[in-house]
Design a protein around this motif. Structure first.
Motif, mmCIF file in Angstrom:
data_model
loop_
_atom_site.group_PDB
_atom_site.id
_atom_site.type_symbol
_atom_site.label_atom_id
_atom_site.label_comp_id
_atom_site.label_asym_id
_atom_site.label_seq_id
_atom_site.Cartn_x
_atom_site.Cartn_y
_atom_site.Cartn_z
ATOM 1 N N TRP A 55 -0.971 -13.314 -17.129
ATOM 2 C CA TRP A 55 -0.973 -11.871 -17.352
ATOM 3 C C TRP A 55 -2.251 -11.459 -18.065
ATOM 4 O O TRP A 55 -2.699 -12.135 -18.989
ATOM 5 C CB TRP A 55 0.242 -11.481 -18.203
ATOM 6 C CG TRP A 55 1.506 -11.467 -17.407
ATOM 7 C CD1 TRP A 55 2.423 -12.479 -17.298
ATOM 8 C CD2 TRP A 55 1.989 -10.394 -16.599
ATOM 9 N NE1 TRP A 55 3.450 -12.108 -16.472
ATOM 10 C CE2 TRP A 55 3.211 -10.823 -16.030
ATOM 11 C CE3 TRP A 55 1.510 -9.108 -16.295
ATOM 12 C CZ2 TRP A 55 3.962 -10.008 -15.168
ATOM 13 C CZ3 TRP A 55 2.256 -8.307 -15.449
ATOM 14 C CH2 TRP A 55 3.470 -8.755 -14.890
ATOM 15 N N ARG A 56 -2.833 -10.381 -17.650
ATOM 16 C CA ARG A 56 -4.048 -9.863 -18.270
ATOM 17 C C ARG A 56 -3.876 -8.373 -18.551
ATOM 18 O O ARG A 56 -3.021 -7.726 -17.965
ATOM 19 C CB ARG A 56 -5.258 -10.080 -17.353
ATOM 20 C CG ARG A 56 -5.503 -11.554 -17.056
ATOM 21 C CD ARG A 56 -6.733 -11.761 -16.197
ATOM 22 N NE ARG A 56 -6.828 -13.161 -15.806
ATOM 23 C CZ ARG A 56 -7.319 -14.128 -16.582
ATOM 24 N NH1 ARG A 56 -7.773 -13.839 -17.793
ATOM 25 N NH2 ARG A 56 -7.351 -15.383 -16.159
ATOM 26 N N GLN A 57 -4.735 -7.868 -19.420
ATOM 27 C CA GLN A 57 -4.670 -6.443 -19.739
ATOM 28 C C GLN A 57 -5.859 -5.726 -19.111
ATOM 29 O O GLN A 57 -7.013 -6.092 -19.344
ATOM 30 C CB GLN A 57 -4.675 -6.244 -21.253
ATOM 31 C CG GLN A 57 -4.481 -4.779 -21.641
ATOM 32 C CD GLN A 57 -4.515 -4.565 -23.139
ATOM 33 O OE1 GLN A 57 -4.403 -5.516 -23.908
ATOM 34 N NE2 GLN A 57 -4.691 -3.321 -23.547
ATOM 35 N N SER A 58 -5.575 -4.707 -18.324
ATOM 36 C CA SER A 58 -6.636 -3.919 -17.700
ATOM 37 C C SER A 58 -7.267 -2.983 -18.727
ATOM 38 O O SER A 58 -6.613 -2.543 -19.669
ATOM 39 C CB SER A 58 -6.044 -3.099 -16.557
ATOM 40 O OG SER A 58 -6.962 -2.101 -16.136
ATOM 41 N N ARG A 59 -8.545 -2.659 -18.522
ATOM 42 C CA ARG A 59 -9.182 -1.648 -19.371
ATOM 43 C C ARG A 59 -8.669 -0.246 -19.014
ATOM 44 O O ARG A 59 -8.931 0.722 -19.720
ATOM 45 C CB ARG A 59 -10.706 -1.702 -19.211
ATOM 46 C CG ARG A 59 -11.332 -2.946 -19.853
ATOM 47 C CD ARG A 59 -12.860 -2.938 -19.727
ATOM 48 N NE ARG A 59 -13.457 -1.759 -20.350
ATOM 49 C CZ ARG A 59 -14.201 -0.858 -19.723
ATOM 50 N NH1 ARG A 59 -14.438 -0.976 -18.427
ATOM 51 N NH2 ARG A 59 -14.706 0.175 -20.369
ATOM 52 N N GLY A 60 -7.977 -0.154 -17.896
ATOM 53 C CA GLY A 60 -7.340 1.123 -17.566
ATOM 54 C C GLY A 60 -8.262 2.130 -16.918
ATOM 55 O O GLY A 60 -7.940 3.318 -16.858
ATOM 56 N N GLU A 61 -9.429 1.679 -16.444
ATOM 57 C CA GLU A 61 -10.345 2.599 -15.773
ATOM 58 C C GLU A 61 -10.496 2.223 -14.307
ATOM 59 O O GLU A 61 -10.519 1.038 -13.963
ATOM 60 C CB GLU A 61 -11.716 2.577 -16.467
ATOM 61 C CG GLU A 61 -11.647 3.152 -17.874
ATOM 62 C CD GLU A 61 -13.007 3.232 -18.547
ATOM 63 O OE1 GLU A 61 -14.027 2.945 -17.885
ATOM 64 O OE2 GLU A 61 -13.035 3.597 -19.733
ATOM 65 N N GLY A 62 -10.608 3.242 -13.471
ATOM 66 C CA GLY A 62 -10.721 2.968 -12.046
ATOM 67 C C GLY A 62 -11.237 4.171 -11.282
ATOM 68 O O GLY A 62 -11.709 5.156 -11.867
ATOM 69 N N THR A 63 -11.109 4.071 -9.953
ATOM 70 C CA THR A 63 -11.666 5.057 -9.035
ATOM 71 C C THR A 63 -10.576 5.502 -8.066
ATOM 72 O O THR A 63 -9.810 4.664 -7.577
ATOM 73 C CB THR A 63 -12.832 4.419 -8.248
ATOM 74 O OG1 THR A 63 -13.762 3.888 -9.183
ATOM 75 C CG2 THR A 63 -13.516 5.419 -7.351
ATOM 76 N N VAL A 64 -10.520 6.801 -7.785
ATOM 77 C CA VAL A 64 -9.540 7.309 -6.817
ATOM 78 C C VAL A 64 -9.942 6.825 -5.420
ATOM 79 O O VAL A 64 -11.034 7.145 -4.940
ATOM 80 C CB VAL A 64 -9.472 8.849 -6.855
ATOM 81 C CG1 VAL A 64 -8.543 9.371 -5.758
ATOM 82 C CG2 VAL A 64 -9.012 9.325 -8.222
ATOM 83 N N TYR A 65 -9.046 6.045 -4.780
ATOM 84 C CA TYR A 65 -9.314 5.559 -3.414
ATOM 85 C C TYR A 65 -8.919 6.613 -2.391
ATOM 86 O O TYR A 65 -9.643 6.892 -1.442
ATOM 87 C CB TYR A 65 -8.556 4.254 -3.167
ATOM 88 C CG TYR A 65 -8.668 3.760 -1.743
ATOM 89 C CD1 TYR A 65 -9.866 3.237 -1.263
ATOM 90 C CD2 TYR A 65 -7.578 3.846 -0.870
ATOM 91 C CE1 TYR A 65 -9.978 2.800 0.057
ATOM 92 C CE2 TYR A 65 -7.685 3.411 0.441
ATOM 93 C CZ TYR A 65 -8.885 2.888 0.900
ATOM 94 O OH TYR A 65 -8.997 2.467 2.198
#
Ligand SMILES: [Zn+2]
Lengths: 137, 393
Positions: A55-65
């Motif tokens: 399990w890892r923790q995401s930084r919570g940032e992304g891009t709308v696909y």
């Protein structure tokens, strides 16, 4: 205050993800054998079948696909919301999730493909689990 | 022709009513089966293979044979959404070719309209599962899922609303020639039971952006049946057999980094065309599951009628209509304008069969080859694709 459907438990694949959400963490998995990013959470790696994942923790940032603005909805909890944007967001760590992109004003104008977004753990009226949605960075 | 002809469609029936209050789905299935067997000139007791998608009250693999009063030697309950019937045709072809069954039937019944199911605008909830727990909080309707594919297709390839509207326009043109479709639109109280223009589509209400009302299929009652037979039976039926030359199956789902503009058809179509020994450019009739305009566009590309991203140009200028040269689309009026009781895949086989027999209300003269492609589930999420290649006798 929003009143979205809550996850239901017991559900062994997604329990740990939702425990993370309660603590303000967006969690995903990687495979210990083939290094694949695994999401939605499962006990096995969807690329190679391996049963050991981290399990890892995401930084919570992304891009709308991609996205769609829902104008008509008979699902309880959403009927009263007005227009809202459903989207696939590609997180920077390499996983894609279904979510909502929350914006001020008209979502048909203010949400777009390629938009940078960040997770927001939205508290709910009823139910113990906040819901991870995204807002423009 | 050099293709192998191991199985044929011998009898078909489409339940005529789209609003059928007081009738059960099981009654629609039984009545349709009788009519399809009559169409073939076969008896109830000739049936030895039962294929079913589990629709109907107390039906499915356990209940349907008992309800109908059949003693099948093969039972196949493949349920993969709206494309289930293309999968049934594929499995009937396989089982007939293996000598396990001679008269295989699939039936469909639904009272979705009378029961006012919110197929497109409701949301699946059900119990806890790994996927519902991840998706239910977001209010993604079925229509918004397909709309996300349209949004991405427009972004990635420059496809326009005007181009995709041509699919609705051509389909309505065919529907207006089909008395059962006209009655359907009348009974379901369509605002305008007439030909429509691109402007009509673009001015219709937005349901889930960028999909507008006239790009969405209706919700109707309905059903039907299809009878598949071995070649030795096909010789003696009442009408000309329609041969099943090949089939393909596939599934696709949300994947990290995946391309949402590519559907399961990208896998099922090459398998079907390969088995059939047929090229896409030889096909006269394309019966493609038109749950929405975008479904047709994506599937036409994946079926090989045009390159990926070029469906917008391909469908332009009304050339998919039956009276124009080149490929012809959905001559019964489709889900957009004839019927959509929830799983439309059966009707693709039925209308393709009519075309191969010369019986369509929008008949293409000399049509010899047809493809039926069903798409089940969510085009922008988990879905299945079933491709069937059919040939005139
Ligand atoms: Zn792995």
């Amino acid at each position: 205050m929003p009143n979205r459907p809550q996850p239901h438990f017991p559900e062994p694949d997604t329990q740990h993800y939702w425990e993370g959400v309660k603590q303000g963490e967006l969690r995903y998995q990687t495979c210990d054998a083939c290094s694949a990013v695994n999401f939605y959470p499962t006990a096995h790696c969807q690329k190679c079948g391996n049963l050991s994942l981290t399990w890892r923790q995401s930084r919570g940032e992304g891009t709308v696909y991609t996205f769609s603005v829902v104008m008509q909805n008979r699902i309880p909890g959403f009927q009263e919301l007005g227009a809202y944007a459903v989207a696939y967001v590609d997180l920077d760590e390499g996983f894609r999730m279904l979510t909502n992109v929350m914006v001020d004003g008209d979502p048909t104008q203010n949400v777009h493909i390629g938009q940078r977004v960040r997770v927001d753990f939205e508290k709910q009226d009823t139910g113990e689990y906040p819901i991870p949605v995204f807002r423009p960075i | 022709m050099s293709q192998t002809r191991n199985a044929a469609i011998a009898g078909i029936h489409e339940y005529p009513l789209r609003v059928a209050p007081g009738v059960s789905a099981m009654q629609i299935k039984a009545a349709s089966l009788k009519a399809a067997l009559d169409d073939a000139g076969l008896k109830w007791s000739d049936v030895d293979g039962l294929y079913d998608a589990g629709d109907g009250e107390g039906g499915g693999g356990l209940g349907l044979a008992a309800y109908l009063g059949l003693k099948p030697r093969v039972i196949d309950t493949t349920q993969v959404g709206g494309s289930s019937y293309e999968f049934h045709a594929a499995h009937a072809l396989r089982d007939i070719a293996a000598g396990r069954v001679k008269v295989a039937v699939t039936t469909y019944g639904s009272t979705a309209a009378s029961q006012r199911f919110a197929i497109g605008t409701g949301g699946g909830r059900g119990g806890a599962s790994w996927s519902t727990n991840m998706e239910a909080p977001y209010g993604s309707t079925l229509i918004s899922n397909y709309a996300m594919v349209k949004q991405r297709h427009m972004h990635q390839y420059g496809t326009t609303n005007e181009q995709l509207a041509e699919i609705s326009v051509a389909t309505r043109k065919h529907a207006m020639r089909n008395p059962e479709a006209v009655k359907a639109m009348t009974d379901l109280q369509f605002v305008k039971v007439d030909n429509i223009s691109v402007a009509d589509v673009l001015e219709s209400r937005m349901v889930a952006s960028p999909l507008r009302l006239l790009e969405c299929c209706m919700v109707s009652d309905g059903g039907g049946a299809c009878v598949f037979v071995a070649p030795e039976i096909a010789r003696d039926i009442k009408k000309k057999p329609v041969w099943i030359l090949g089939s393909g199956e596939a599934t696709k789902y949300r994947e990290n980094g995946g391309d949402i503009t590519v559907s399961a058809a990208a896998q099922s179509a090459p398998a079907a065309f390969g088995q059939a020994g047929v090229r896409p450019d030889e096909i006269d009739i394309a019966m493609v599951y038109d749950s929405f305009t975008i479904t047709v566009a994506v599937c036409l590309e994946d079926l090989g009628f045009c390159k990926k991203g070029e469906a917008g140009q391909f469908v332009g200028d009304g050339h998919l209509a039956f009276d124009r040269p080149g490929l012809t689309l959905n001559t019964d009026g489709g889900g957009l304008s004839s019927n959509h009781p929830g799983m439309r895949g059966l009707f693709l086989l039925l209308e393709a069969t009519r075309q191969m027999r010369g019986e369509s209300t929008s008949q293409v003269a000399g049509a010899k080859l047809a493809v039926a492609h069903g798409n089940g589930g969510l085009l922008g999420g988990t879905h299945t694709g079933g491709t069937v290649i059919l040939a005139a006798d």
